[in-house]
Design a protein around this motif. Sequence first.
Motif, PDB file in Angstrom:
ATOM      1  N   GLY A   1       0.828  -1.204   0.000  1.00  0.00           N
ATOM      2  CA  GLY A   1       0.000   0.000   0.000  1.00  0.00           C
ATOM      3  C   GLY A   1       0.864   1.256   0.000  1.00  0.00           C
ATOM      4  N   TYR A   2       1.891   1.241   0.806  1.00  0.00           N
ATOM      5  CA  TYR A   2       2.810   2.373   0.894  1.00  0.00           C
ATOM      6  C   TYR A   2       3.489   2.620  -0.447  1.00  0.00           C
ATOM      7  N   GLY A   3       3.987   1.538  -1.055  1.00  0.00           N
ATOM      8  CA  GLY A   3       4.651   1.647  -2.352  1.00  0.00           C
ATOM      9  C   GLY A   3       3.706   2.160  -3.424  1.00  0.00           C
ATOM     10  N   VAL A   4       2.459   1.662  -3.406  1.00  0.00           N
ATOM     11  CA  VAL A   4       1.486   2.067  -4.415  1.00  0.00           C
ATOM     12  C   VAL A   4       1.160   3.554  -4.276  1.00  0.00           C
ATOM     13  N   VAL A   5       0.986   4.010  -3.043  1.00  0.00           N
ATOM     14  CA  VAL A   5       0.668   5.424  -2.828  1.00  0.00           C
ATOM     15  C   VAL A   5       1.824   6.316  -3.281  1.00  0.00           C
ATOM     16  N   LEU A   6       3.041   5.905  -2.923  1.00  0.00           N
ATOM     17  CA  LEU A   6       4.217   6.663  -3.364  1.00  0.00           C
ATOM     18  C   LEU A   6       4.285   6.716  -4.881  1.00  0.00           C
ATOM     19  N   CYS A   7       4.044   5.564  -5.487  1.00  0.00           N
ATOM     20  CA  CYS A   7       4.093   5.438  -6.949  1.00  0.00           C
ATOM     21  C   CYS A   7       3.036   6.344  -7.579  1.00  0.00           C
ATOM     22  N   LEU A   8       1.850   6.365  -6.956  1.00  0.00           N
ATOM     23  CA  LEU A   8       0.771   7.217  -7.462  1.00  0.00           C
ATOM     24  C   LEU A   8       1.186   8.690  -7.382  1.00  0.00           C
ATOM     25  N   ALA A   9       1.754   9.079  -6.240  1.00  0.00           N
ATOM     26  CA  ALA A   9       2.165  10.470  -6.062  1.00  0.00           C
ATOM     27  C   ALA A   9       3.209  10.854  -7.108  1.00  0.00           C
ATOM     28  N   ARG A  10       4.160   9.962  -7.310  1.00  0.00           N
ATOM     29  CA  ARG A  10       5.222  10.224  -8.282  1.00  0.00           C
ATOM     30  C   ARG A  10       4.640  10.323  -9.696  1.00  0.00           C
ATOM     31  N   SER A  11       3.690   9.437 -10.005  1.00  0.00           N
ATOM     32  CA  SER A  11       3.099   9.412 -11.344  1.00  0.00           C
ATOM     33  C   SER A  11       2.288  10.675 -11.614  1.00  0.00           C
ATOM     34  N   LEU A  12       1.551  11.138 -10.617  1.00  0.00           N
ATOM     35  CA  LEU A  12       0.731  12.330 -10.798  1.00  0.00           C
ATOM     36  C   LEU A  12       1.598  13.556 -11.025  1.00  0.00           C
ATOM     37  N   GLY A  13       2.759  13.582 -10.351  1.00  0.00           N
ATOM     38  CA  GLY A  13       3.599  14.773 -10.418  1.00  0.00           C
ATOM     39  C   GLY A  13       4.636  14.743 -11.516  1.00  0.00           C
ATOM     40  N   GLU A  14       4.730  13.622 -12.259  1.00  0.00           N
ATOM     41  CA  GLU A  14       5.783  13.494 -13.262  1.00  0.00           C
ATOM     42  C   GLU A  14       5.666  14.585 -14.333  1.00  0.00           C
ATOM     43  N   TYR A  15       6.819  15.179 -14.671  1.00  0.00           N
ATOM     44  CA  TYR A  15       6.788  16.253 -15.663  1.00  0.00           C
ATOM     45  C   TYR A  15       7.758  16.003 -16.820  1.00  0.00           C
ATOM     46  N   GLY A  16       9.045  15.849 -16.471  1.00  0.00           N
ATOM     47  CA  GLY A  16      10.099  15.852 -17.488  1.00  0.00           C
ATOM     48  C   GLY A  16       9.938  14.815 -18.586  1.00  0.00           C
ATOM     49  N   ALA A  17       9.851  13.559 -18.218  1.00  0.00           N
ATOM     50  CA  ALA A  17       9.787  12.492 -19.216  1.00  0.00           C
ATOM     51  C   ALA A  17       8.514  12.601 -20.035  1.00  0.00           C
ATOM     52  N   VAL A  18       7.410  12.894 -19.338  1.00  0.00           N
ATOM     53  CA  VAL A  18       6.129  13.019 -20.021  1.00  0.00           C
ATOM     54  C   VAL A  18       6.152  14.222 -20.974  1.00  0.00           C
ATOM     55  N   ALA A  19       6.803  15.316 -20.545  1.00  0.00           N
ATOM     56  CA  ALA A  19       6.888  16.508 -21.398  1.00  0.00           C
ATOM     57  C   ALA A  19       7.538  16.154 -22.733  1.00  0.00           C
TER      58      ALA A  19
END
Lengths: 320, 265
Positions: free
Chosen positions: B188-206
């Motif tokens: 659960g902890y890993g998934v939440v962290l992963c979600l937070a990171r995914s929502l905030g991702e900018y550089g690669a997605v840009a």
Amino acid sequence: MAIEVRDVNKSFGTTPVLHDVSLDVAAGSLTALLGPSGGGKSTLLRVIAGLERPDTGTVRISGVDATRLSPQRRNVGFVFQHYAAFKHLTVFRNVAFGLEIRKRPKDEIRKRVMELLELVHLEKLADRYPSQLSGGQRQRMALARALAVEPQVLLLDEPFGALDAQVRKELRTWLRRLHDEVHVTTVFVTHDQEEAIEVADTIVVLAGGEVVQAGSPGEVYDNPANPFVMRFLGPVTEIGGSLVRPHDIEISPDPVEGGSPAVVSRVVRLGFEVRVEVEIGGHEAWVQVTREQADRLGLGPGDTVHLRPAPGARSLVLAL
Amino acid sequence: MAKHVLRVVAVVYVLFLLVLPVALIVWRTFGDGLAPFAEALTSPSALHAFTVTLTVAGWAVLANTVFGVGAALLLVRHEFPGKRLLGAFIDLPMAVSPVVVGLALILVYGRFSPLGGLLESWGIQVIFSTPGMVLATVFVSLPLVVRAVVPVLEELGDEQEQAAHTLGASRLQSFVRITLPGIRWALGYGVVLCLARSLGEYGAVAVVSGRLVDQTQTLTLFVEERFQNFDQPAAFAAATALALIAVVTLLFTKLLRPKDRSDGN
């Protein structure tokens, strides 16, 4: 035979652990695999359970070749030294696990689990979690869990190894009584010879990955196959080039036929027994006598005594 | 005395680095009340950006959860050649800049690369489209689930699983009934962290998205694009929304973390 192990070899990497091990376990017996650590006894137990696969050799359980069967299909009960309790499940659900896997009806599971919990005196703790139990209680829970699936054989790997001395002794006696009630073929691993002698009706001594001797506790204790077994099964001392049990030695202040002179170096009183340490022919040796005997002889350091093996005593001549 | 100095230094540091910027954004967002905030976030472009972000993050979290649990099991329970290499590769996204990841993905899946061309001929467009953005997000958040689960799996040991096997459980049954509950908090902890990171991702997605407004624009890209176009209210509103989501996920991890130790009680 409940278990027949034939010519099993097993290595971990380049380290041989079991070497041509063959073993028969009679149905309904309580067998101890006894030996020093690293002797291969736990590995042999795990091979029987299917948790390790032998390099060569076969394992038959109740006449069926189980060598290639997964543990899941062997119908053995296995009890681990460190309990392997399912931490997220209550005591009840732990014991019910095997029955739930087998999709038994709920009523039947409830009835069977409560019976077993009564058998291991945990019926009042059914709703607790393993972390709320003592070590002894956890191990009894693990036993009930293993028994729940009505295994053909029950295997216990150093079941009391992680418990303190007092609880160990209690559980030993209790295991013996339990076996007399349930009669399931049981094999347990131990490095404690006292435990093996007290609980088992057959002892198999394993050392260096080989079966050194198998027999009843009396046989193994009284007729050890070699000096190693004799040393492992109980206290020994050496007089006149032979290994003798220290309680099998006659000690007298006067010269006796077949006796050897020795000089007392120390007398240690250990409650009911007295340990007389002597020097004999340049060796250290010791004799176990009763307190009454010690008082009668009035021994002290520096006294000369004469020692000989008691009539009918078992002794092994040591190769020089 | 030294204690007080340290305390002041720490407070000032956090104040200027974190509290002040975030507070200013919140202040600018809500400076004119809630109405402009709501309006800025409900514009079609903003709503679309929300949808894209959630879609991309959702797939990335799903992929990383499955891969994370699998890789953790592989790393902890099995010995195989190349195990250390796999461990090192999993940590790679921590070290590589997301922009590099984006460029690398274009090299592999871009229209003019062999693989990208092949996929394109099958009608699958990766770059400048959702699959590429998911790939980029998966890559940057790859280690989070694995690294959360591995230590717990190690501590759990495999005796419980072995016990389950001897009681008649198949591999799948012992995984579902024993392993999964044993790692659930860490997962659960890993998934939440992963979600937070995914929502905030900018550089690669840009890099891989091509920043096509109303097509491949995620929330972070939306913030940047609005800001560049002098639409500060929308930029700040979206930024605040992202920050709020981050705070909520952070609170989730706080809730999940302490239970690691008292599992089952």
